[in-house]
Design a protein around this motif. Structure first.
Motif, PDB file in Angstrom:
ATOM      1  N   LEU A 139      -0.158   8.476  -2.002  1.00 45.22           N
ATOM      2  CA  LEU A 139      -0.265   8.060  -3.401  1.00 45.22           C
ATOM      3  C   LEU A 139       0.085   9.195  -4.358  1.00 45.22           C
ATOM      4  N   GLY A 140       0.228  10.400  -3.836  1.00 45.77           N
ATOM      5  CA  GLY A 140       0.604  11.521  -4.695  1.00 45.77           C
ATOM      6  C   GLY A 140      -0.513  12.049  -5.558  1.00 45.77           C
ATOM      7  N   ALA A 141      -1.756  11.772  -5.193  1.00 46.08           N
ATOM      8  CA  ALA A 141      -2.920  12.402  -5.829  1.00 46.08           C
ATOM      9  C   ALA A 141      -4.029  12.412  -4.789  1.00 46.08           C
ATOM     10  N   SER A 142      -4.966  13.352  -4.946  1.00 48.29           N
ATOM     11  CA  SER A 142      -5.793  13.840  -3.840  1.00 48.29           C
ATOM     12  C   SER A 142      -4.886  14.563  -2.860  1.00 48.29           C
ATOM     13  N   GLY A 143      -3.687  14.804  -3.293  1.00 41.00           N
ATOM     14  CA  GLY A 143      -2.705  15.432  -2.432  1.00 41.00           C
ATOM     15  C   GLY A 143      -1.915  14.402  -1.656  1.00 41.00           C
ATOM     16  N   ASP A 144      -0.939  14.902  -0.921  1.00 37.93           N
ATOM     17  CA  ASP A 144      -0.168  14.058  -0.010  1.00 37.93           C
ATOM     18  C   ASP A 144      -0.966  13.925   1.285  1.00 37.93           C
ATOM     19  N   LEU A 145      -2.068  13.197   1.203  1.00 29.92           N
ATOM     20  CA  LEU A 145      -3.061  13.203   2.283  1.00 29.92           C
ATOM     21  C   LEU A 145      -2.503  12.747   3.625  1.00 29.92           C
ATOM     22  N   ASN A 194      -5.023  18.661   1.172  1.00 34.15           N
ATOM     23  CA  ASN A 194      -5.099  18.494  -0.277  1.00 34.15           C
ATOM     24  C   ASN A 194      -3.962  19.271  -0.914  1.00 34.15           C
ATOM     25  N   GLY A 195      -2.968  18.599  -1.447  1.00 39.13           N
ATOM     26  CA  GLY A 195      -1.854  19.320  -2.051  1.00 39.13           C
ATOM     27  C   GLY A 195      -0.624  18.453  -2.182  1.00 39.13           C
ATOM     28  N   THR A 196       0.391  18.992  -2.822  1.00 30.81           N
ATOM     29  CA  THR A 196       1.599  18.227  -3.161  1.00 30.81           C
ATOM     30  C   THR A 196       2.798  18.648  -2.319  1.00 30.81           C
ATOM     31  N   GLN A 197       2.547  19.170  -1.123  1.00 27.93           N
ATOM     32  CA  GLN A 197       3.652  19.762  -0.362  1.00 27.93           C
ATOM     33  C   GLN A 197       4.660  18.743   0.163  1.00 27.93           C
ATOM     34  N   ALA A 198       4.266  17.486   0.347  1.00 25.49           N
ATOM     35  CA  ALA A 198       5.251  16.489   0.798  1.00 25.49           C
ATOM     36  C   ALA A 198       6.215  16.165  -0.331  1.00 25.49           C
ATOM     37  N   LEU A 312     -11.369  24.863  -5.020  1.00 25.72           N
ATOM     38  CA  LEU A 312     -10.830  26.215  -4.932  1.00 25.72           C
ATOM     39  C   LEU A 312     -11.977  27.218  -4.914  1.00 25.72           C
ATOM     40  N   ILE A 313     -11.772  28.275  -4.147  1.00 26.71           N
ATOM     41  CA  ILE A 313     -12.789  29.306  -4.006  1.00 26.71           C
ATOM     42  C   ILE A 313     -12.305  30.565  -4.704  1.00 26.71           C
ATOM     43  N   PHE A 314     -13.104  31.061  -5.646  1.00 26.30           N
ATOM     44  CA  PHE A 314     -12.760  32.262  -6.409  1.00 26.30           C
ATOM     45  C   PHE A 314     -13.706  33.380  -5.979  1.00 26.30           C
ATOM     46  N   SER A 315     -13.185  34.274  -5.140  1.00 27.39           N
ATOM     47  CA  SER A 315     -14.023  35.317  -4.540  1.00 27.39           C
ATOM     48  C   SER A 315     -14.585  36.268  -5.586  1.00 27.39           C
ATOM     49  N   SER A 322     -14.486  22.462  -8.181  1.00 27.61           N
ATOM     50  CA  SER A 322     -13.780  21.215  -7.880  1.00 27.61           C
ATOM     51  C   SER A 322     -12.963  20.793  -9.087  1.00 27.61           C
ATOM     52  N   GLY A 323     -11.720  20.425  -8.831  1.00 34.09           N
ATOM     53  CA  GLY A 323     -10.841  19.987  -9.915  1.00 34.09           C
ATOM     54  C   GLY A 323      -9.797  19.028  -9.393  1.00 34.09           C
TER      55      GLY A 323
END
Length: 506
Positions: A139-145, A194-198, A312-315, A322-323
């Motif tokens: 669906l192109g959101a929640s990433g290319d699951l 989780n991401g748009t790599q596809a 995302l984790i910000f050390s 969460s976003g």
């Protein structure tokens, strides 16, 4: 060697990795950032704080807390349940881009994964192990699951891959390559899918192919211009400078160079005062198509170097946020815009084909037939071009304006960006066949005009293309000619413009 930092991928570096098979490694600072980020995740897990996707379920299950003993199993179950892709697989080139982009986004050090996971992605690239990934289901959101789940499972030795020239079981290929499957730890399954790599990978390959196709279209349209004795005044630099679109000016400049020494072109008022738009407006139309390409490139290069998973984790601040960086809207818009440029490149080419074959619009033999009436010549090639152009128009409908809620309405707006990218890629294949048909017709037409009167540039193209398909001396199965030339345009005719002063590097 390409060293991944999470910030330095460009179209040029992607081409080197994907097509020239240049090796990849992690840059030292990126390695340290990944390790530091993983330590943060492990500390947060030990603190037993609630963190989405690390110790909770996914989507609508985000309020379900998972026992610490089940955190690794949670990640494996995620991949199994989300590997729902269907349809034909992506090409190996697209699969290879997906591996590269996924490794690069994890290299930024905000995804909480172990260094071993990133190294597995890179090992697949260097060993040329390419996951078999079904095209449909994102669906192109929640990433290319769905597609990314199929990619992720191969790292574990599950699913299928392309390796050593054939499709085979992932575990077998991994062992043959001297590697070992990995096992996922907390957060890593989610970080992989989780991401748009596809959509971005398809977009990258579409960009590369359309860039080449636009240059080819300029060369082929120059030959058509000669065949129809076009009026060169329409490409005058003063005319295009008066409007100010740099892409239009560059196309006009290249057309002037391509046709500079031609004895087939005409001057204003010599045969006619003005040409039809499909000749006169080549710089305006193809220039605008270049604009869609450049916009797509800008957005794709940002996305190639983006962190698109969640959370995302910000050390530095020891915080998990969460976003929605997985939402594909920027790429969805870019792909829909690119589709317009692809469609119009084919549209104007088909109109030039019509002018080449229609005896009411030129002084050439009807349908370029060697024996009009007994033989139909190029008549039905124009039909095929018209059919492909019409199909492009349906595919050009924007995917990004559609949205269907998912996950019990938790994920209530999606981008459909992967559909947009896939349609752009399909349209490119159609458009390449259209300009192949234009090339067949243009070559036939210039033979009637006199090959010795062509410009050096177009004559070079004519000679090279004639090695692929012969002149039409009688009717034959033209489908073979179209496919032969389309394949040549895609795979063999890469660098056709040697006039570097105006061949700006886009």
């Amino acid at each position: 060697m390409i060293y991944l930092t999470g910030n330095n991928l460009t179209m040029d570096t992607v081409e080197r990795v994907v097509f020239q098979k240049e090796k990849v490694a992690l840059e030292g600072a990126a390695r340290l950032a990944i390790q530091k980020n993983r330590s943060t995740v492990e500390a947060l897990i030990a603190s037993r704080d609630t963190m989405y996707g690390i110790n909770t379920g996914f989507g609508k299950f985000s309020d379900v807390i998972i026992d610490e003993a089940d955190l690794d199993t949670l990640q494996l179950n995620l991949l199994y349940s989300h590997a729902c892709g269907v349809g034909s697989p992506f090409s190996e080139s697209i699969s290879r881009v997906m591996l590269l982009l996924r490794a690069n986004t994890l290299a930024k050090g905000h995804s909480g994964v172990r260094i071993e996971l990133v190294e597995q992605l890179i090992a697949f690239l260097n060993a040329e192990i390419h996951p078999v990934i079904p095209q449909q289901g994102s669906l192109g959101a929640s990433g290319d699951l769905a597609p990314l789940s199929h990619l992720a499972l191969t790292l574990l030795g599950e699913g299928s891959v392309y390796y050593a020239g054939k499709q085979q079981d992932a575990n077998v290929a991994i062992r043959k390559a001297g590697l070992s499957p990995i096992r996922l730890k907390a957060k890593e399954g989610l970080a992989l899918i989780n991401g748009t790599q596809a959509m971005t990978a398809v977009g990258v390959i579409a960009y590369i192919e359309f860039h080449r196709l636009l240059i080819q279209s300029e060369h082929i349209s120059a030959m058509t211009f000669e065949a129809l004795r076009g009026i060169i005044d329409a490409f005058d630099s003063a005319l295009h400078a008066a409007r100010g679109h740099k892409e239009q000016e560059m196309v006009a400049a290249r057309m002037r160079i391509l046709l500079a020494d031609s004895k087939l072109i005409t001057k204003q008022g010599e045969l006619r005062v003005q040409d039809a738009y499909s000749l006169r407006c080549i710089p305006q139309v193809l220039g605008a198509s270049w604009q869609t390409l450049l916009y797509a490139k800008e957005k794709l290069e940002v996305e190639m170097n983006a962190v698109t998973d969640n959370p995302l984790i910000f050390s530095e601040i020891e915080k998990v946020i969460s976003g929605g960086n997985f939402h594909g809207q920027p790429i969805a818009f870019a792909m829909d815009f690119l589709k317009l440029g692809i469609a119009e490149t084919a549209n104007i080419a088909e109109r030039r084909i019509e002018r080449l074959v229609n005896p009411q619009l030129n002084d050439l033999p009807p349908f370029l037939s060697p024996n009009p009436g007994l033989e139909s010549g190029a008549m039905i090639m124009q039909y095929t071009a018209a059919s492909l152009v019409s199909e492009n128009k349906t595919l050009a409908h924007p995917a990004s304006v559609d949205s269907i809620p998912s996950s019990a309405n938790q994920e209530d707006h999606v981008s459909m960006g992967t559909i947009g990218a896939r349609h752009a890629f399909q349209m490119l294949q159609n458009t390449r066949r259209v300009i192949a048909i234009e090339l067949i017709c243009a070559m036939q037409a210039v033979e009637y005009r006199g090959i010795d009167r062509m410009s050096l540039s177009t004559r070079k193209l004519y000679k090279a293309a004639r090695l692929q398909v012969p002149s039409i001396t009688q009717d034959r199965i033209f489908s073979k000619d179209i496919e032969t030339l389309a394949n040549w345009l895609k795979h063999s005719w890469h660098k056709i413009d040697e006039q570097q002063p105006v061949q700006q590097k886009w």
